[in-house]
Design a protein around this motif. Structure first.
Motif, PDB file in Angstrom:
ATOM      1  N   THR A   1       0.837  -1.198   0.000  1.00 38.58           N
ATOM      2  CA  THR A   1       0.000   0.000   0.000  1.00 38.58           C
ATOM      3  C   THR A   1       0.874   1.252   0.000  1.00 38.58           C
ATOM      4  OG1 THR A   1      -0.056   0.117   2.398  1.00 38.58           O
ATOM      5  CG2 THR A   1      -1.758  -1.232   1.336  1.00 38.58           C
ATOM      6  N   PRO A   2       0.302   2.407  -0.306  1.00 38.39           N
ATOM      7  CA  PRO A   2       1.070   3.648  -0.210  1.00 38.39           C
ATOM      8  C   PRO A   2       1.604   3.909   1.204  1.00 38.39           C
ATOM      9  CG  PRO A   2      -0.874   4.006  -1.542  1.00 38.39           C
ATOM     10  CD  PRO A   2      -0.994   2.622  -0.970  1.00 38.39           C
ATOM     11  N   LYS A   3       0.848   3.477   2.216  1.00 34.05           N
ATOM     12  CA  LYS A   3       1.308   3.647   3.590  1.00 34.05           C
ATOM     13  C   LYS A   3       2.593   2.848   3.838  1.00 34.05           C
ATOM     14  CE  LYS A   3      -1.006   3.885   7.958  1.00 34.05           C
ATOM     15  NZ  LYS A   3      -2.082   3.389   8.791  1.00 34.05           N
ATOM     16  N   GLN A   4       2.636   1.627   3.334  1.00 30.46           N
ATOM     17  CA  GLN A   4       3.847   0.815   3.469  1.00 30.46           C
ATOM     18  C   GLN A   4       5.001   1.437   2.680  1.00 30.46           C
ATOM     19  OE1 GLN A   4       1.996  -2.750   2.046  1.00 30.46           O
ATOM     20  NE2 GLN A   4       1.907  -3.662   4.085  1.00 30.46           N
ATOM     21  N   GLY A   5       4.691   2.047   1.536  1.00 27.86           N
ATOM     22  CA  GLY A   5       5.711   2.749   0.761  1.00 27.86           C
ATOM     23  C   GLY A   5       6.285   3.925   1.526  1.00 27.86           C
ATOM     24  N   ALA A   6       5.430   4.627   2.253  1.00 27.53           N
ATOM     25  CA  ALA A   6       5.897   5.769   3.058  1.00 27.53           C
ATOM     26  C   ALA A   6       6.801   5.302   4.192  1.00 27.53           C
ATOM     27  CB  ALA A   6       4.700   6.539   3.617  1.00 27.53           C
TER      28      ALA A   6
ATOM     29  N   TRP B   1       5.512   6.924  -0.564  1.00 21.38           N
ATOM     30  CA  TRP B   1       4.054   6.943  -0.659  1.00 21.38           C
ATOM     31  C   TRP B   1       3.614   7.217  -2.093  1.00 21.38           C
ATOM     32  CZ3 TRP B   1       0.638  10.771  -2.136  1.00 21.38           C
ATOM     33  CH2 TRP B   1      -0.704  10.518  -1.891  1.00 21.38           C
ATOM     34  N   ALA B   2       4.231   8.207  -2.734  1.00 27.91           N
ATOM     35  CA  ALA B   2       3.848   8.563  -4.104  1.00 27.91           C
ATOM     36  C   ALA B   2       4.148   7.433  -5.082  1.00 27.91           C
ATOM     37  CB  ALA B   2       4.574   9.837  -4.538  1.00 27.91           C
ATOM     38  N   HIS B   3       5.262   6.761  -4.896  1.00 25.88           N
ATOM     39  CA  HIS B   3       5.606   5.654  -5.799  1.00 25.88           C
ATOM     40  C   HIS B   3       4.593   4.521  -5.687  1.00 25.88           C
ATOM     41  CE1 HIS B   3       7.611   1.921  -7.016  1.00 25.88           C
ATOM     42  NE2 HIS B   3       8.150   2.683  -7.957  1.00 25.88           N
ATOM     43  N   GLN B   4       4.282   4.137  -4.466  1.00 28.55           N
ATOM     44  CA  GLN B   4       3.325   3.037  -4.288  1.00 28.55           C
ATOM     45  C   GLN B   4       1.918   3.456  -4.712  1.00 28.55           C
ATOM     46  OE1 GLN B   4       5.694   0.614  -4.224  1.00 28.55           O
ATOM     47  NE2 GLN B   4       4.020  -0.447  -3.237  1.00 28.55           N
TER      48      GLN B   4
END
Length: 175
Positions: free
Chosen positions: A80-85, A164-167
């Motif tokens: 998820t974006p949260k995990q990406g962050a 976050w943006a990448h995910q």
């Protein structure tokens, strides 16, 4: 070209691109730090200013190493974006921690590199020790206290936003 070879090259390029993004961010924040450093009333020794000036090159190398080796193995396509962050901020923290280590390793190994380049024997370089060890400890302490906290304050949020943006982009493009 064989399909597995294409997938291998594509994965390698993704690893390298994540490394270049983190390295570029670390370099940019380090250079910003160098621009702001003369205007901040910190009582820094000339030695601290010298090693703060060397930090951008170590930051670029640290960002390249961490971004290349960590990004893809840690995050899956379903992240998820949260995990990406979280991963982006952890990688930025890794850069902030690795830069003093790289600077100290450079100082510690410099006599050995110099003896190889100049053609002198290693026995001459080994006679200089333990002085480079104590110098490396001082450089580690200097970079860790003068450079890392200030750069970390900027780099960690940038890493979180980039992850976050990448995910998020990856999730939106796969739907």
């Amino acid at each position: 070209m064989v399909a597995w070879h294409q997938n291998t090259l594509k994965g390698w390029w993704r690893d390298m691109s994540a490394g270049f993004v983190l390295a570029a961010a670390a370099l940019a924040v380090s250079l910003l730090y160098l621009l702001v450093l003369p205007n901040v009333p910190l009582p820094l020794s000339p030695d601290a200013k010298y090693w703060a000036g060397y930090a951008p090159q170590f930051a670029f190398v640290a960002g390249l190493i961490i971004g290349t080796l960590v990004w893809r193995p840690v995050l899956s396509r379903a992240s998820t974006p949260k995990q990406g962050a979280v991963t982006g901020s952890a990688m930025a923290l890794g850069v902030v921690v690795l830069v003093p280590i790289l600077a100290a390793a450079y100082v510690l190994l410099f006599p050995l590199f110099l003896s190889v380049v100049t053609g002198q024997g290693l026995d001459y370089a080994l006679q200089l020790y333990p002085a480079p060890l104590w110098a490396a400890v001082g450089v580690f302490q200097t970079v860790a206290t003068v450079w890392s906290p200030i750069v970390g304050v900027l780099l960690i949020p940038i890493g979180a936003v980039a992850g976050w943006a990448h995910q998020r982009h990856r999730r939106l493009s796969s739907q």
